[in-house]
Design a protein around this motif. Structure first.
Motif, PDB file in Angstrom:
ATOM      1  N   MET A 203       0.838  -1.198   0.000  1.00  0.00           N
ATOM      2  CA  MET A 203       0.000   0.000   0.000  1.00  0.00           C
ATOM      3  C   MET A 203       0.875   1.251   0.000  1.00  0.00           C
ATOM      4  SD  MET A 203      -2.754  -1.351   2.814  1.00  0.00           S
ATOM      5  CE  MET A 203      -3.706   0.146   2.903  1.00  0.00           C
ATOM      6  N   PRO A 204       0.379   2.347  -0.583  1.00  0.00           N
ATOM      7  CA  PRO A 204       1.149   3.596  -0.553  1.00  0.00           C
ATOM      8  C   PRO A 204       1.395   4.043   0.886  1.00  0.00           C
ATOM      9  CG  PRO A 204      -0.740   3.781  -2.035  1.00  0.00           C
ATOM     10  CD  PRO A 204      -0.898   2.498  -1.295  1.00  0.00           C
ATOM     11  N   SER A 205       2.484   4.756   1.117  1.00  0.00           N
ATOM     12  CA  SER A 205       2.801   5.205   2.477  1.00  0.00           C
ATOM     13  C   SER A 205       1.853   6.289   2.946  1.00  0.00           C
ATOM     14  CB  SER A 205       4.244   5.690   2.560  1.00  0.00           C
ATOM     15  OG  SER A 205       4.455   6.718   1.622  1.00  0.00           O
ATOM     16  N   ARG A 206       1.328   7.093   2.026  1.00  0.00           N
ATOM     17  CA  ARG A 206       0.358   8.131   2.389  1.00  0.00           C
ATOM     18  C   ARG A 206      -1.005   7.707   1.859  1.00  0.00           C
ATOM     19  NH1 ARG A 206       1.383  14.332   1.108  1.00  0.00           N
ATOM     20  NH2 ARG A 206       2.775  14.069   2.874  1.00  0.00           N
ATOM     21  N   LEU A 207      -1.924   7.436   2.781  1.00  0.00           N
ATOM     22  CA  LEU A 207      -3.255   6.970   2.412  1.00  0.00           C
ATOM     23  C   LEU A 207      -4.230   8.125   2.550  1.00  0.00           C
ATOM     24  CD1 LEU A 207      -3.155   3.593   4.368  1.00  0.00           C
ATOM     25  CD2 LEU A 207      -2.866   3.910   1.914  1.00  0.00           C
ATOM     26  N   SER A 208      -4.408   8.887   1.485  1.00  0.00           N
ATOM     27  CA  SER A 208      -5.311  10.034   1.552  1.00  0.00           C
ATOM     28  C   SER A 208      -5.920  10.325   0.193  1.00  0.00           C
ATOM     29  CB  SER A 208      -4.583  11.267   2.083  1.00  0.00           C
ATOM     30  OG  SER A 208      -3.492  11.579   1.256  1.00  0.00           O
ATOM     31  N   HIS A 209      -7.147  10.889   0.245  1.00  0.00           N
ATOM     32  CA  HIS A 209      -7.827  11.298  -0.968  1.00  0.00           C
ATOM     33  C   HIS A 209      -7.101  12.461  -1.625  1.00  0.00           C
ATOM     34  CE1 HIS A 209     -11.418   9.616   1.262  1.00  0.00           C
ATOM     35  NE2 HIS A 209     -11.522   9.010   0.101  1.00  0.00           N
ATOM     36  N   LYS A 210      -7.468  12.750  -2.854  1.00  0.00           N
ATOM     37  CA  LYS A 210      -7.056  14.001  -3.468  1.00  0.00           C
ATOM     38  C   LYS A 210      -7.862  15.113  -2.794  1.00  0.00           C
ATOM     39  CE  LYS A 210      -5.605  12.161  -7.856  1.00  0.00           C
ATOM     40  NZ  LYS A 210      -5.698  12.227  -9.296  1.00  0.00           N
ATOM     41  N   ARG A 211      -7.377  16.318  -2.902  1.00  0.00           N
ATOM     42  CA  ARG A 211      -7.957  17.459  -2.194  1.00  0.00           C
ATOM     43  C   ARG A 211      -9.467  17.562  -2.383  1.00  0.00           C
ATOM     44  NH1 ARG A 211      -5.750  23.634  -2.525  1.00  0.00           N
ATOM     45  NH2 ARG A 211      -7.341  24.569  -1.241  1.00  0.00           N
ATOM     46  N   GLU A 212      -9.928  17.419  -3.619  1.00  0.00           N
ATOM     47  CA  GLU A 212     -11.352  17.613  -3.896  1.00  0.00           C
ATOM     48  C   GLU A 212     -12.216  16.435  -3.451  1.00  0.00           C
ATOM     49  OE1 GLU A 212      -9.305  16.008  -7.603  1.00  0.00           O
ATOM     50  OE2 GLU A 212      -8.918  17.605  -6.161  1.00  0.00           O
ATOM     51  N   ASP A 213     -11.604  15.290  -3.134  1.00  0.00           N
ATOM     52  CA  ASP A 213     -12.379  14.101  -2.770  1.00  0.00           C
ATOM     53  C   ASP A 213     -12.515  13.887  -1.266  1.00  0.00           C
ATOM     54  OD1 ASP A 213     -12.704  13.537  -5.458  1.00  0.00           O
ATOM     55  OD2 ASP A 213     -10.911  12.279  -5.551  1.00  0.00           O
ATOM     56  N   CYS A 214     -11.805  14.658  -0.451  1.00  0.00           N
ATOM     57  CA  CYS A 214     -11.891  14.487   1.002  1.00  0.00           C
ATOM     58  C   CYS A 214     -13.240  14.987   1.530  1.00  0.00           C
ATOM     59  CB  CYS A 214     -10.749  15.236   1.699  1.00  0.00           C
ATOM     60  SG  CYS A 214      -9.471  14.139   2.324  1.00  0.00           S
ATOM     61  N   ASN A 215     -13.684  14.405   2.623  1.00  0.00           N
ATOM     62  CA  ASN A 215     -14.945  14.758   3.258  1.00  0.00           C
ATOM     63  C   ASN A 215     -14.851  16.187   3.809  1.00  0.00           C
ATOM     64  OD1 ASN A 215     -16.987  15.144   5.226  1.00  0.00           O
ATOM     65  ND2 ASN A 215     -17.126  12.931   5.555  1.00  0.00           N
ATOM     66  N   GLU A 216     -15.641  17.093   3.242  1.00  0.00           N
ATOM     67  CA  GLU A 216     -15.563  18.512   3.610  1.00  0.00           C
ATOM     68  C   GLU A 216     -15.957  18.753   5.066  1.00  0.00           C
ATOM     69  OE1 GLU A 216     -17.604  21.034   0.882  1.00  0.00           O
ATOM     70  OE2 GLU A 216     -16.717  20.070  -0.867  1.00  0.00           O
ATOM     71  N   GLU A 217     -16.959  18.001   5.557  1.00  0.00           N
ATOM     72  CA  GLU A 217     -17.386  18.180   6.951  1.00  0.00           C
ATOM     73  C   GLU A 217     -16.264  17.816   7.918  1.00  0.00           C
ATOM     74  OE1 GLU A 217     -21.021  16.153   7.783  1.00  0.00           O
ATOM     75  OE2 GLU A 217     -22.005  16.947   5.993  1.00  0.00           O
ATOM     76  N   MET A 218     -15.571  16.721   7.618  1.00  0.00           N
ATOM     77  CA  MET A 218     -14.473  16.295   8.489  1.00  0.00           C
ATOM     78  C   MET A 218     -13.321  17.293   8.441  1.00  0.00           C
ATOM     79  SD  MET A 218     -13.428  14.186  10.699  1.00  0.00           S
ATOM     80  CE  MET A 218     -14.572  12.821  10.554  1.00  0.00           C
ATOM     81  N   ILE A 219     -13.040  17.834   7.258  1.00  0.00           N
ATOM     82  CA  ILE A 219     -11.973  18.825   7.137  1.00  0.00           C
ATOM     83  C   ILE A 219     -12.345  20.079   7.919  1.00  0.00           C
ATOM     84  CG2 ILE A 219     -10.642  20.243   5.519  1.00  0.00           C
ATOM     85  CD1 ILE A 219     -10.076  17.166   5.518  1.00  0.00           C
ATOM     86  N   ALA A 220     -13.635  20.451   7.902  1.00  0.00           N
ATOM     87  CA  ALA A 220     -14.082  21.608   8.676  1.00  0.00           C
ATOM     88  C   ALA A 220     -13.910  21.363  10.170  1.00  0.00           C
ATOM     89  CB  ALA A 220     -15.539  21.922   8.351  1.00  0.00           C
ATOM     90  N   LEU A 221     -14.200  20.136  10.619  1.00  0.00           N
ATOM     91  CA  LEU A 221     -13.990  19.796  12.038  1.00  0.00           C
ATOM     92  C   LEU A 221     -12.505  19.840  12.390  1.00  0.00           C
ATOM     93  CD1 LEU A 221     -16.512  16.858  12.552  1.00  0.00           C
ATOM     94  CD2 LEU A 221     -16.581  19.116  13.638  1.00  0.00           C
TER      95      LEU A 221
END
Length: 194
Positions: free
Chosen positions: A118-136
């Motif tokens: 698996m890739p070492s960094r497991l994260s969505h691209k900027r536009e695909d991340c959950n906006e509510e969670m990023i706001a929290l």
């Protein structure tokens, strides 16, 4: 399970289709589901077995940033040596098999090889991340909002490359610290914890 006792010396090929049931049986798995093809070429020798694993497919895990489900590709080629003996080994690619054993269980090995693929960094691209969670995250950690212009691309970089070439040792000199230097809002929260 591979019953190697009845195998002749030489090469033997095995193929496995790893699916959701496999990951469901693995306790504390960071992988929730997946579809992975594994080819194992097992060479039987007199005192050992040499396994060459080829892995390719996709798995579902959690995004490190927003914790939403994330599909990631897995691909790799690995070699494990199964040697007969009783002394433990510190080498991760060397697995000790008891001399009385007649079969090997490669399920745990396959799971470990998939996780290291698996890739070492497991994260969505900027536009695909959950906006509510990023706001929290912004609210409780001082991070800028996802739509905020203050958000650097470095915070959302989808690659693991670090550009240290421009850094001088002088940048890390403690004598140059000044009280009036602006503090990154992500670190300012830690300032009051003393």
């Amino acid at each position: 399970m591979i019953p190697f006792l009845g195998l002749k010396q030489g090469f033997h090929d095995f193929e496995y289709e790893i699916d959701d049931a496999f990951f469901g049986e693995t306790e504390y798995s960071i992988i929730h589901s997946g579809n992975v093809h594994v080819t194992l070429s097992l060479e039987k020798k007199e005192t050992m077995l040499i396994g060459k694993f080829i892995i390719s497919g996709t798995v579902s895990t959690d995004c490190d940033r927003c914790n939403d489900p994330l599909e990631v590709p897995v691909k790799g080629e690995y070699q494990l040596i199964f040697r007969f003996g009783t002394d433990p080994s510190d080498d991760e690619s060397l697995i000790i098999i008891h001399p009385d054993a007649y079969e090997i269980d490669v399920r745990e090995n396959i799971y470990e090889l998939i996780t290291v693929s698996m890739p070492s960094r497991l994260s969505h691209k900027r536009e695909d991340c959950n906006e509510e969670m990023i706001a929290l995250l912004k609210q409780y950690s001082g991070l800028p909002d996802q739509n905020d212009e203050d958000l650097d691309d470095e915070d959302w970089d989808d690659e693991d490359d670090w550009d240290d070439e421009d850094d001088d040792d002088e940048d890390w000199d403690d004598d140059d610290d000044k009280e009036d230097d602006p503090i990154d809002p992500r670190w300012s929260v830690l300032k009051d914890l003393n």
